[in-house]
Write a protein that holds these residues in place. Structure first.
Motif, PDB file in Angstrom:
ATOM      1  N   HIS A  62     -29.036 -17.609   8.507  1.00  0.00           N
ATOM      2  CA  HIS A  62     -27.957 -18.467   8.306  1.00  0.00           C
ATOM      3  C   HIS A  62     -27.356 -18.795   9.686  1.00  0.00           C
ATOM      4  O   HIS A  62     -26.668 -18.071  10.351  1.00  0.00           O
ATOM      5  CB  HIS A  62     -26.764 -18.009   7.174  1.00  0.00           C
ATOM      6  N   PRO A  63     -27.869 -19.996  10.266  1.00  0.00           N
ATOM      7  CA  PRO A  63     -27.361 -20.012  11.559  1.00  0.00           C
ATOM      8  C   PRO A  63     -25.807 -20.156  11.872  1.00  0.00           C
ATOM      9  O   PRO A  63     -25.005 -20.699  11.064  1.00  0.00           O
ATOM     10  CB  PRO A  63     -27.860 -21.529  12.107  1.00  0.00           C
TER      11      PRO A  63
ATOM     12  N   SER B  51     -28.379 -33.648   3.734  1.00  0.00           N
ATOM     13  CA  SER B  51     -28.933 -32.955   4.713  1.00  0.00           C
ATOM     14  C   SER B  51     -27.701 -32.554   5.578  1.00  0.00           C
ATOM     15  O   SER B  51     -26.611 -32.946   5.754  1.00  0.00           O
ATOM     16  CB  SER B  51     -30.146 -33.603   5.598  1.00  0.00           C
TER      17      SER B  51
ATOM     18  N   GLN C 198     -28.932 -29.312  12.305  1.00  0.00           N
ATOM     19  CA  GLN C 198     -28.908 -27.805  13.010  1.00  0.00           C
ATOM     20  C   GLN C 198     -29.569 -28.014  14.245  1.00  0.00           C
ATOM     21  O   GLN C 198     -30.102 -28.913  14.776  1.00  0.00           O
ATOM     22  CB  GLN C 198     -29.748 -26.957  12.099  1.00  0.00           C
TER      23      GLN C 198
ATOM     24  N   MET D 247     -31.915 -30.465   8.536  1.00  0.00           N
ATOM     25  CA  MET D 247     -32.067 -29.361   7.547  1.00  0.00           C
ATOM     26  C   MET D 247     -31.690 -29.699   6.271  1.00  0.00           C
ATOM     27  O   MET D 247     -30.610 -30.243   5.886  1.00  0.00           O
ATOM     28  CB  MET D 247     -31.508 -28.223   7.961  1.00  0.00           C
TER      29      MET D 247
ATOM     30  N   HIS E 272     -37.074 -22.422   4.439  1.00  0.00           N
ATOM     31  CA  HIS E 272     -38.267 -23.057   4.234  1.00  0.00           C
ATOM     32  C   HIS E 272     -38.484 -24.140   3.016  1.00  0.00           C
ATOM     33  O   HIS E 272     -37.801 -23.488   2.059  1.00  0.00           O
ATOM     34  CB  HIS E 272     -39.360 -21.956   3.888  1.00  0.00           C
TER      35      HIS E 272
ATOM     36  N   ASN F 221     -32.367 -26.950  15.682  1.00  0.00           N
ATOM     37  CA  ASN F 221     -33.406 -27.494  15.967  1.00  0.00           C
ATOM     38  C   ASN F 221     -33.932 -28.687  15.027  1.00  0.00           C
ATOM     39  O   ASN F 221     -35.082 -29.053  14.958  1.00  0.00           O
ATOM     40  CB  ASN F 221     -34.486 -26.199  15.234  1.00  0.00           C
TER      41      ASN F 221
ATOM     42  N   TYR G 228     -27.337 -22.605   5.613  1.00  0.00           N
ATOM     43  CA  TYR G 228     -28.815 -22.277   5.377  1.00  0.00           C
ATOM     44  C   TYR G 228     -29.735 -22.845   6.270  1.00  0.00           C
ATOM     45  O   TYR G 228     -29.911 -23.870   6.436  1.00  0.00           O
ATOM     46  CB  TYR G 228     -28.930 -22.106   3.944  1.00  0.00           C
ATOM     47  N   TYR G 229     -30.653 -21.934   7.032  1.00  0.00           N
ATOM     48  CA  TYR G 229     -31.910 -22.475   7.332  1.00  0.00           C
ATOM     49  C   TYR G 229     -32.913 -22.175   6.174  1.00  0.00           C
ATOM     50  O   TYR G 229     -32.961 -20.881   6.092  1.00  0.00           O
ATOM     51  CB  TYR G 229     -32.356 -21.972   8.635  1.00  0.00           C
TER      52      TYR G 229
END
Length: 210
Positions: A111-112, A158, A161, A166, A148, A163, A145-146
């Protein structure tokens, strides 16, 4: 005829399973569902019920589920029961069970920024029935949440984030069952955000339609 929903409630207390179960029950009962709750992962005693329900809501962060019980859950969804849920109650359950993660379409990783993050949720599919009545962009103050995620998910919302983008909410199929997941919902107070509440309510209804 009333639809039947089953909430499987328990797990890590930090995600307030009892309080969220009451929230989910209220949402569903307002839509004329008959709602049952079980507080056990031993699903063998509920095999007949699992085969008859229209909607299953897992509300059980982390935890361990036996192979036999997981098989009953997977088979119920494959045969047409909808599966819907939010945050860790569905997206961070049974971490060692990869088939469960495949069915859900994702798994929590990090969690970023911690728990209290102000971020925007953007609707990606404005034509989907789940997003009807939901603003194109809305702001939440919650745990981000980050995850997979399955690249085959149909992403309906979405967030940005560090990167990149997400997924926040998505739908998919697992056998004949319809899957809805939303990653927002760390505390019950999150559901006071009108757009989030509408998104989740719509997602529950969509998943329950066989």
């Amino acid at each position: 005829m009333k639809k039947d929903a089953l909430i499987i409630s328990g797990g890590w207390e930090g995600h307030s399973p009892e309080e969220f179960t009451e929230c989910f029950k209220n949402i569903l009962e307002e839509q004329d569902f008959q709602v049952s709750t079980i507080n056990s992962l031993d699903l063998k005693d509920y095999e007949k019920q699992l085969k008859c329900v229209d909607l299953i809501i897992p509300n059980w962060t982390t935890g361990r589920i036996s192979f036999d019980s997981l098989t009953l859950l997977l088979e119920a969804v494959q045969e047409g029961a909808g599966l819907a849920g939010i945050h860790g109650g569905m997206g961070d359950a049974f971490r060692e069970q990869t088939e469960y993660q495949y069915m859900v379409g994702g798994q929590f990783v990090a969690h970023p920024g911690g728990q209290n993050v102000v971020y925007e949720v953007t609707i990606k599919d404005h034509e989907h029935e789940i997003t009807k009545g939901v603003a194109g962009t809305f702001t939440v103050n919650s745990e981000m949440y980050y995850m997979h995620v399955d690249p085959g998910n149909h992403v309906i919302a979405s967030t940005k984030q560090k990167n990149g983008e997400m997924p926040v909410a998505w739908v998919k199929k697992y056998g004949e069952g319809k899957i809805f997941y939303c990653s927002v919902g760390h505390t019950p107070s999150d559901l006071t955000e009108r757009n989030l509440y509408q998104l989740i309510k719509n997602g529950f209804l969509w998943a329950s339609n066989k």
